[in-house]
Design a protein around this motif. Structure first.
Motif, PDB file in Angstrom:
ATOM      1  N   TYR A 115       9.711 -10.724 -29.366  1.00  0.00           N
ATOM      2  CA  TYR A 115       8.524 -11.565 -29.189  1.00  0.00           C
ATOM      3  C   TYR A 115       7.329 -10.743 -28.721  1.00  0.00           C
ATOM      4  O   TYR A 115       7.465  -9.799 -27.927  1.00  0.00           O
ATOM      5  N   ALA A 116       6.141 -11.136 -29.192  1.00  0.00           N
ATOM      6  CA  ALA A 116       4.889 -10.492 -28.783  1.00  0.00           C
ATOM      7  C   ALA A 116       4.257 -11.176 -27.591  1.00  0.00           C
ATOM      8  O   ALA A 116       3.468 -10.565 -26.858  1.00  0.00           O
ATOM      9  N   ALA A 117       4.567 -12.453 -27.380  1.00  0.00           N
ATOM     10  CA  ALA A 117       3.950 -13.224 -26.298  1.00  0.00           C
ATOM     11  C   ALA A 117       4.902 -14.328 -25.857  1.00  0.00           C
ATOM     12  O   ALA A 117       5.754 -14.780 -26.626  1.00  0.00           O
ATOM     13  N   VAL A 118       4.733 -14.741 -24.606  1.00  0.00           N
ATOM     14  CA  VAL A 118       5.506 -15.870 -24.084  1.00  0.00           C
ATOM     15  C   VAL A 118       4.586 -16.716 -23.219  1.00  0.00           C
ATOM     16  O   VAL A 118       3.743 -16.194 -22.483  1.00  0.00           O
ATOM     17  N   VAL A 119       4.729 -18.023 -23.345  1.00  0.00           N
ATOM     18  CA  VAL A 119       3.955 -18.947 -22.526  1.00  0.00           C
ATOM     19  C   VAL A 119       4.896 -19.745 -21.630  1.00  0.00           C
ATOM     20  O   VAL A 119       6.053 -19.994 -21.971  1.00  0.00           O
ATOM     21  N   PHE A 120       4.357 -20.122 -20.479  1.00  0.00           N
ATOM     22  CA  PHE A 120       5.040 -21.014 -19.536  1.00  0.00           C
ATOM     23  C   PHE A 120       4.127 -22.226 -19.359  1.00  0.00           C
ATOM     24  O   PHE A 120       3.439 -22.365 -18.352  1.00  0.00           O
ATOM     25  N   PRO A 121       4.079 -23.114 -20.344  1.00  0.00           N
ATOM     26  CA  PRO A 121       2.984 -24.086 -20.427  1.00  0.00           C
ATOM     27  C   PRO A 121       3.027 -25.217 -19.413  1.00  0.00           C
ATOM     28  O   PRO A 121       1.982 -25.817 -19.126  1.00  0.00           O
ATOM     29  N   VAL A 122       4.218 -25.545 -18.884  1.00  0.00           N
ATOM     30  CA  VAL A 122       4.313 -26.734 -18.032  1.00  0.00           C
ATOM     31  C   VAL A 122       4.729 -26.423 -16.600  1.00  0.00           C
ATOM     32  O   VAL A 122       4.797 -27.324 -15.766  1.00  0.00           O
ATOM     33  N   SER A 123       4.988 -25.163 -16.287  1.00  0.00           N
ATOM     34  CA  SER A 123       5.496 -24.801 -14.954  1.00  0.00           C
ATOM     35  C   SER A 123       4.556 -25.244 -13.847  1.00  0.00           C
ATOM     36  O   SER A 123       4.990 -25.824 -12.842  1.00  0.00           O
ATOM     37  N   ALA A 124       3.261 -24.962 -14.017  1.00  0.00           N
ATOM     38  CA  ALA A 124       2.295 -25.314 -12.975  1.00  0.00           C
ATOM     39  C   ALA A 124       2.205 -26.825 -12.802  1.00  0.00           C
ATOM     40  O   ALA A 124       2.098 -27.334 -11.676  1.00  0.00           O
ATOM     41  N   THR A 125       2.265 -27.551 -13.909  1.00  0.00           N
ATOM     42  CA  THR A 125       2.198 -29.007 -13.839  1.00  0.00           C
ATOM     43  C   THR A 125       3.405 -29.564 -13.090  1.00  0.00           C
ATOM     44  O   THR A 125       3.271 -30.468 -12.252  1.00  0.00           O
ATOM     45  N   TYR A 126       4.578 -29.030 -13.383  1.00  0.00           N
ATOM     46  CA  TYR A 126       5.775 -29.469 -12.673  1.00  0.00           C
ATOM     47  C   TYR A 126       5.693 -29.108 -11.184  1.00  0.00           C
ATOM     48  O   TYR A 126       6.121 -29.882 -10.324  1.00  0.00           O
ATOM     49  N   ALA A 127       5.144 -27.918 -10.896  1.00  0.00           N
ATOM     50  CA  ALA A 127       5.016 -27.499  -9.499  1.00  0.00           C
ATOM     51  C   ALA A 127       4.064 -28.413  -8.734  1.00  0.00           C
ATOM     52  O   ALA A 127       4.337 -28.800  -7.588  1.00  0.00           O
ATOM     53  N   VAL A 128       2.951 -28.762  -9.356  1.00  0.00           N
ATOM     54  CA  VAL A 128       1.982 -29.659  -8.712  1.00  0.00           C
ATOM     55  C   VAL A 128       2.602 -31.038  -8.495  1.00  0.00           C
ATOM     56  O   VAL A 128       2.454 -31.641  -7.422  1.00  0.00           O
ATOM     57  N   ALA A 129       3.297 -31.553  -9.507  1.00  0.00           N
ATOM     58  CA  ALA A 129       3.920 -32.868  -9.369  1.00  0.00           C
ATOM     59  C   ALA A 129       4.934 -32.879  -8.229  1.00  0.00           C
ATOM     60  O   ALA A 129       4.978 -33.825  -7.421  1.00  0.00           O
ATOM     61  N   HIS A 130       5.719 -31.821  -8.126  1.00  0.00           N
ATOM     62  CA  HIS A 130       6.724 -31.737  -7.065  1.00  0.00           C
ATOM     63  C   HIS A 130       6.048 -31.647  -5.692  1.00  0.00           C
ATOM     64  O   HIS A 130       6.460 -32.337  -4.741  1.00  0.00           O
ATOM     65  N   ALA A 131       5.002 -30.806  -5.605  1.00  0.00           N
ATOM     66  CA  ALA A 131       4.326 -30.617  -4.323  1.00  0.00           C
ATOM     67  C   ALA A 131       3.627 -31.896  -3.870  1.00  0.00           C
ATOM     68  O   ALA A 131       3.695 -32.267  -2.689  1.00  0.00           O
ATOM     69  N   LEU A 132       2.969 -32.591  -4.777  1.00  0.00           N
ATOM     70  CA  LEU A 132       2.269 -33.825  -4.402  1.00  0.00           C
ATOM     71  C   LEU A 132       3.250 -34.933  -4.033  1.00  0.00           C
ATOM     72  O   LEU A 132       3.008 -35.694  -3.083  1.00  0.00           O
ATOM     73  N   ARG A 133       4.331 -35.028  -4.766  1.00  0.00           N
ATOM     74  CA  ARG A 133       5.329 -36.043  -4.432  1.00  0.00           C
ATOM     75  C   ARG A 133       5.886 -35.797  -3.028  1.00  0.00           C
ATOM     76  O   ARG A 133       6.049 -36.741  -2.240  1.00  0.00           O
ATOM     77  N   ASP A 134       6.118 -34.535  -2.705  1.00  0.00           N
ATOM     78  CA  ASP A 134       6.618 -34.191  -1.366  1.00  0.00           C
ATOM     79  C   ASP A 134       5.574 -34.489  -0.299  1.00  0.00           C
ATOM     80  O   ASP A 134       5.879 -35.047   0.765  1.00  0.00           O
ATOM     81  N   LEU A 135       4.315 -34.143  -0.579  1.00  0.00           N
ATOM     82  CA  LEU A 135       3.243 -34.390   0.380  1.00  0.00           C
ATOM     83  C   LEU A 135       3.066 -35.881   0.645  1.00  0.00           C
ATOM     84  O   LEU A 135       2.974 -36.315   1.801  1.00  0.00           O
ATOM     85  N   PHE A 136       3.016 -36.659  -0.422  1.00  0.00           N
ATOM     86  CA  PHE A 136       2.793 -38.100  -0.249  1.00  0.00           C
ATOM     87  C   PHE A 136       3.974 -38.769   0.455  1.00  0.00           C
ATOM     88  O   PHE A 136       3.785 -39.715   1.238  1.00  0.00           O
ATOM     89  N   ALA A 137       5.175 -38.280   0.200  1.00  0.00           N
ATOM     90  CA  ALA A 137       6.347 -38.822   0.892  1.00  0.00           C
ATOM     91  C   ALA A 137       6.277 -38.520   2.386  1.00  0.00           C
ATOM     92  O   ALA A 137       6.601 -39.378   3.226  1.00  0.00           O
ATOM     93  N   THR A 138       5.842 -37.307   2.719  1.00  0.00           N
ATOM     94  CA  THR A 138       5.703 -36.930   4.122  1.00  0.00           C
ATOM     95  C   THR A 138       4.653 -37.789   4.815  1.00  0.00           C
ATOM     96  O   THR A 138       4.870 -38.303   5.920  1.00  0.00           O
ATOM     97  N   LEU A 139       3.504 -37.959   4.161  1.00  0.00           N
ATOM     98  CA  LEU A 139       2.431 -38.772   4.736  1.00  0.00           C
ATOM     99  C   LEU A 139       2.865 -40.229   4.892  1.00  0.00           C
ATOM    100  O   LEU A 139       2.604 -40.866   5.932  1.00  0.00           O
ATOM    101  N   ARG A 140       3.544 -40.754   3.900  1.00  0.00           N
ATOM    102  CA  ARG A 140       4.002 -42.146   3.972  1.00  0.00           C
ATOM    103  C   ARG A 140       5.031 -42.327   5.082  1.00  0.00           C
ATOM    104  O   ARG A 140       5.029 -43.340   5.805  1.00  0.00           O
ATOM    105  N   ARG A 141       5.885 -41.340   5.254  1.00  0.00           N
ATOM    106  CA  ARG A 141       6.971 -41.456   6.232  1.00  0.00           C
ATOM    107  C   ARG A 141       6.477 -41.274   7.656  1.00  0.00           C
ATOM    108  O   ARG A 141       6.899 -41.983   8.569  1.00  0.00           O
ATOM    109  N   THR A 142       5.550 -40.331   7.872  1.00  0.00           N
ATOM    110  CA  THR A 142       5.173 -39.948   9.230  1.00  0.00           C
ATOM    111  C   THR A 142       3.785 -40.443   9.637  1.00  0.00           C
ATOM    112  O   THR A 142       3.457 -40.429  10.829  1.00  0.00           O
ATOM    113  N   GLY A 143       2.965 -40.825   8.654  1.00  0.00           N
ATOM    114  CA  GLY A 143       1.606 -41.236   8.980  1.00  0.00           C
ATOM    115  C   GLY A 143       0.677 -40.088   9.287  1.00  0.00           C
ATOM    116  O   GLY A 143      -0.445 -40.299   9.757  1.00  0.00           O
TER     117      GLY A 143
END
Length: 320
Positions: A247-275
């Motif tokens: 291969y001449a090139a490789v893309v990782f097209p969705v990794s950042a999107t998955y990382a953001v979704a995971h991080a935000l879900r964790d953040l919102f769960a923490t905020l909801r749980r602890t205030g």
């Protein structure tokens, strides 16, 4: 190297971009042709583009999967229009000096629409685009239920894209999803025909094993791109191994999107749980760090310099 040291006036410094005097299109062509495999992370917004550039990558990709998730919060199923995507790509290109490989889906219509797509994407500032052979409305390449158009219909779109370029170095990548529909032989033949038509880069989506990958790279007479989709249909291989396969090139097209979704879900769960977000602070950028990342101090210095210049100019004339 920190984000603070590479940013000036809100943009990467000239030292960081030494050798970046070439047009972004030409740089992408050269990176594809280079002996070492080109690794392109996927970004889904302007902030992500700046972060990827700060990390030292040489080129970026932004696909419809992440664009649809970011702009609509919806699945990748041809829901975004040409103008919506071209406007998004314009903002991304303004945020980074790096070449961006953009997603043109199925070309937004027939060959006439493809030509307009190329013109708008060139104006947006991306370095290249890819057009696929799926039936509209398309699906993510790793989803079930895909269908592809006849070869000639797709190849006409590839030729239309090549002919519409103002910049001869603007990269046109041909993508085929035929493996899942018609089998490997048809996918290889489609890629071979696309190369004969003039495509700069070839992308056969979703090979299911290394043997298929090797055959693709062996039988397609042009540079091939690998697509690393986490939990997708293809093996998730490191760049060096993909280079050894051919291969001449490789893309990782969705990794950042998955990382953001995971991080935000964790953040919102923490905020909801602890205030409070106190428990999340170790995982957050600080106020000052983030302001530096987006170039606030450089912007303020530039504003001050301009005001100093104007004040001095007025003062000189007041004394005459």
């Amino acid at each position: 190297m920190t984000c603070a040291t590479i940013l000036r006036h809100g943009r990467p410094t000239r030292a960081f971009h030494e050798g970046f005097r070439l047009r972004r299109t030409t740089r992408l062509q050269k990176l594809i042709a280079a002996p070492r495999i080109l690794v392109m992370p996927g970004v889904h917004d302007a902030l992500g583009a700046r972060l990827a550039e700060a990390a030292g990558f040489e080129a970026l990709v932004q696909g419809g999967y992440s664009a649809t998730a970011t702009l609509l919060g919806r699945p990748d199923s041809s829901q975004l229009s040409l103008t919506e995507l071209s406007e998004m790509y314009s903002r991304l290109a303004d945020a980074t000096e790096l070449p961006i490989l953009a997603d043109a889906d199925t070309g937004f219509g027939n060959v006439t629409n493809v030509a307009r797509t190329v013109r708008l994407y060139e104006k947006a500032g991306v370095a290249g685009l890819f057009i696929e052979d799926q039936v509209f409305p398309k699906r993510c390449g790793h989803m079930a239920g895909k269908a592809v158009v006849p070869r000639a219909e797709w190849l006409a779109k590839i030729k239309a894209a090549l002919d519409a370029r103002d910049d001869a170095d603007f990269v046109v990548m041909a993508r085929t999803d035929a493996i899942a529909v018609n089998g490997l032989d048809d996918a290889i033949e489609r890629a071979q025909l696309a190369r004969e038509a003039g495509a700069d880069l070839l992308f056969v989506e979703a090979p299911i094993d290394v043997d298929q990958m090797r055959r693709l790279c062996r039988e397609i007479p042009g540079p091939c791109l690998a697509n690393n989709v986490e939990s997708g249909l293809s093996p998730l291989l490191p760049a060096d191994e993909l280079q050894a396969i051919g291969y001449a090139a490789v893309v990782f097209p969705v990794s950042a999107t998955y990382a953001v979704a995971h991080a935000l879900r964790d953040l919102f769960a923490t905020l909801r749980r602890t205030g409070t977000t106190a428990d999340a602070l170790p995982r957050l950028a600080s106020f000052g760090e983030f302001n530096e990342l987006v170039g606030l101090s450089a912007q303020r210095r530039r504003e001050a310099d301009l005001q100093d210049y104007a004040d001095a100019l007025v003062a000189r004339h007041a004394n005459h």
